[in-house]
Motif scaffolding. Sequence first.
Motif, mmCIF file in Angstrom:
data_model
loop_
_atom_site.group_PDB
_atom_site.id
_atom_site.type_symbol
_atom_site.label_atom_id
_atom_site.label_comp_id
_atom_site.label_asym_id
_atom_site.label_seq_id
_atom_site.Cartn_x
_atom_site.Cartn_y
_atom_site.Cartn_z
ATOM 1 N N HIS A 150 -24.169 80.282 -32.061
ATOM 2 C CA HIS A 150 -23.166 80.369 -30.854
ATOM 3 C C HIS A 150 -22.051 81.177 -31.393
ATOM 4 C CE1 HIS A 150 -25.291 76.666 -29.263
ATOM 5 N NE2 HIS A 150 -25.294 77.581 -28.423
ATOM 6 N N LEU A 151 -21.484 80.839 -32.623
ATOM 7 C CA LEU A 151 -20.243 81.807 -33.084
ATOM 8 C C LEU A 151 -20.783 83.165 -33.392
ATOM 9 C CD1 LEU A 151 -18.885 79.128 -35.504
ATOM 10 C CD2 LEU A 151 -18.153 79.577 -33.098
ATOM 11 N N ILE A 152 -21.698 83.279 -33.741
ATOM 12 C CA ILE A 152 -22.083 84.797 -34.119
ATOM 13 C C ILE A 152 -22.420 85.792 -32.651
ATOM 14 C CG2 ILE A 152 -23.937 86.437 -35.142
ATOM 15 C CD1 ILE A 152 -22.149 84.999 -37.172
ATOM 16 N N ASN A 153 -22.850 84.940 -31.702
ATOM 17 C CA ASN A 153 -23.130 85.690 -30.711
ATOM 18 C C ASN A 153 -21.847 85.782 -29.871
ATOM 19 O OD1 ASN A 153 -25.751 85.533 -30.534
ATOM 20 N ND2 ASN A 153 -25.887 83.678 -29.625
ATOM 21 N N GLN A 184 -17.248 90.217 -28.424
ATOM 22 C CA GLN A 184 -15.971 90.523 -28.248
ATOM 23 C C GLN A 184 -15.774 92.223 -28.542
ATOM 24 O OE1 GLN A 184 -13.943 88.213 -27.118
ATOM 25 N NE2 GLN A 184 -15.978 87.163 -27.375
ATOM 26 N N LYS A 185 -14.630 92.742 -27.912
ATOM 27 C CA LYS A 185 -14.535 94.138 -28.254
ATOM 28 C C LYS A 185 -13.633 94.454 -29.329
ATOM 29 C CE LYS A 185 -15.187 95.151 -23.339
ATOM 30 N NZ LYS A 185 -14.840 95.801 -22.292
ATOM 31 N N VAL A 186 -12.707 93.444 -29.583
ATOM 32 C CA VAL A 186 -11.695 93.683 -30.633
ATOM 33 C C VAL A 186 -11.467 92.415 -31.777
ATOM 34 C CG1 VAL A 186 -9.318 94.159 -31.365
ATOM 35 C CG2 VAL A 186 -10.329 95.135 -29.450
ATOM 36 N N SER A 187 -11.272 92.542 -33.020
ATOM 37 C CA SER A 187 -11.143 91.353 -33.579
ATOM 38 C C SER A 187 -9.606 91.582 -34.184
ATOM 39 C CB SER A 187 -12.220 91.241 -34.994
ATOM 40 O OG SER A 187 -13.487 90.967 -34.395
ATOM 41 N N LEU A 188 -9.114 90.404 -34.690
ATOM 42 C CA LEU A 188 -7.854 90.397 -35.151
ATOM 43 C C LEU A 188 -7.734 89.487 -36.258
ATOM 44 C CD1 LEU A 188 -5.520 89.503 -31.936
ATOM 45 C CD2 LEU A 188 -5.854 91.798 -33.036
ATOM 46 N N LEU A 189 -7.320 90.343 -37.513
ATOM 47 C CA LEU A 189 -7.578 89.775 -38.898
ATOM 48 C C LEU A 189 -6.102 89.593 -39.221
ATOM 49 C CD1 LEU A 189 -10.412 91.978 -40.487
ATOM 50 C CD2 LEU A 189 -10.633 89.858 -39.337
ATOM 51 N N PHE A 217 4.886 87.546 -46.208
ATOM 52 C CA PHE A 217 5.136 88.219 -44.927
ATOM 53 C C PHE A 217 3.713 88.218 -44.321
ATOM 54 C CE2 PHE A 217 8.700 89.917 -46.996
ATOM 55 C CZ PHE A 217 9.905 89.904 -46.056
ATOM 56 N N PRO A 218 3.705 88.047 -43.098
ATOM 57 C CA PRO A 218 2.246 88.297 -42.140
ATOM 58 C C PRO A 218 1.883 89.637 -42.032
ATOM 59 C CG PRO A 218 3.900 87.705 -40.587
ATOM 60 C CD PRO A 218 4.659 87.686 -41.913
ATOM 61 N N ASN A 219 0.662 89.824 -41.982
ATOM 62 C CA ASN A 219 0.144 91.071 -41.920
ATOM 63 C C ASN A 219 -1.119 90.862 -40.806
ATOM 64 O OD1 ASN A 219 1.254 92.632 -43.760
ATOM 65 N ND2 ASN A 219 0.450 91.593 -45.471
ATOM 66 N N MET A 220 -1.127 91.515 -39.583
ATOM 67 C CA MET A 220 -2.159 91.287 -38.585
ATOM 68 C C MET A 220 -2.966 92.761 -38.366
ATOM 69 S SD MET A 220 -2.327 89.401 -34.946
ATOM 70 C CE MET A 220 -2.480 88.054 -35.903
ATOM 71 N N LYS A 221 -4.069 93.078 -38.522
ATOM 72 C CA LYS A 221 -4.818 94.221 -38.202
ATOM 73 C C LYS A 221 -5.891 93.986 -36.931
ATOM 74 C CE LYS A 221 -3.926 96.161 -42.166
ATOM 75 N NZ LYS A 221 -2.654 96.828 -42.383
ATOM 76 N N ALA A 222 -5.793 94.933 -36.080
ATOM 77 C CA ALA A 222 -6.824 94.822 -35.025
ATOM 78 C C ALA A 222 -7.955 95.700 -35.383
ATOM 79 C CB ALA A 222 -6.262 95.249 -33.417
ATOM 80 N N MET A 223 -9.177 95.220 -35.316
ATOM 81 C CA MET A 223 -10.235 95.979 -35.803
ATOM 82 C C MET A 223 -11.426 95.767 -34.764
ATOM 83 S SD MET A 223 -10.367 94.996 -39.635
ATOM 84 C CE MET A 223 -11.289 96.406 -40.291
ATOM 85 N N PHE A 224 -12.534 96.868 -34.719
ATOM 86 C CA PHE A 224 -13.638 96.668 -33.746
ATOM 87 C C PHE A 224 -14.386 95.494 -34.236
ATOM 88 C CE2 PHE A 224 -12.324 101.024 -33.038
ATOM 89 C CZ PHE A 224 -11.921 100.871 -31.808
#
Length: 46
Positions: A6-9, A14-19, A27-34
């Motif tokens: 279910h999680l993999i599906n 999703q179109k974008v992932s946020l890491l 300090f926090p770091n956030m990246k948007a990735m496909f």
Amino acid sequence: MITREHLINFIKKQKVSLLASVDEAGFPNMKAMFVPSKIEGELFLF
């Protein structure tokens, strides 16, 4: 019950992932990735 499949599906739909992470100075770091191009076991390749 939510299964691994279910999680993999969900991730594949999703179109974008946020890491997010925190660096050595706190300090926090956030990246948007496909979505991952490949998923093998516990490994996600972006």
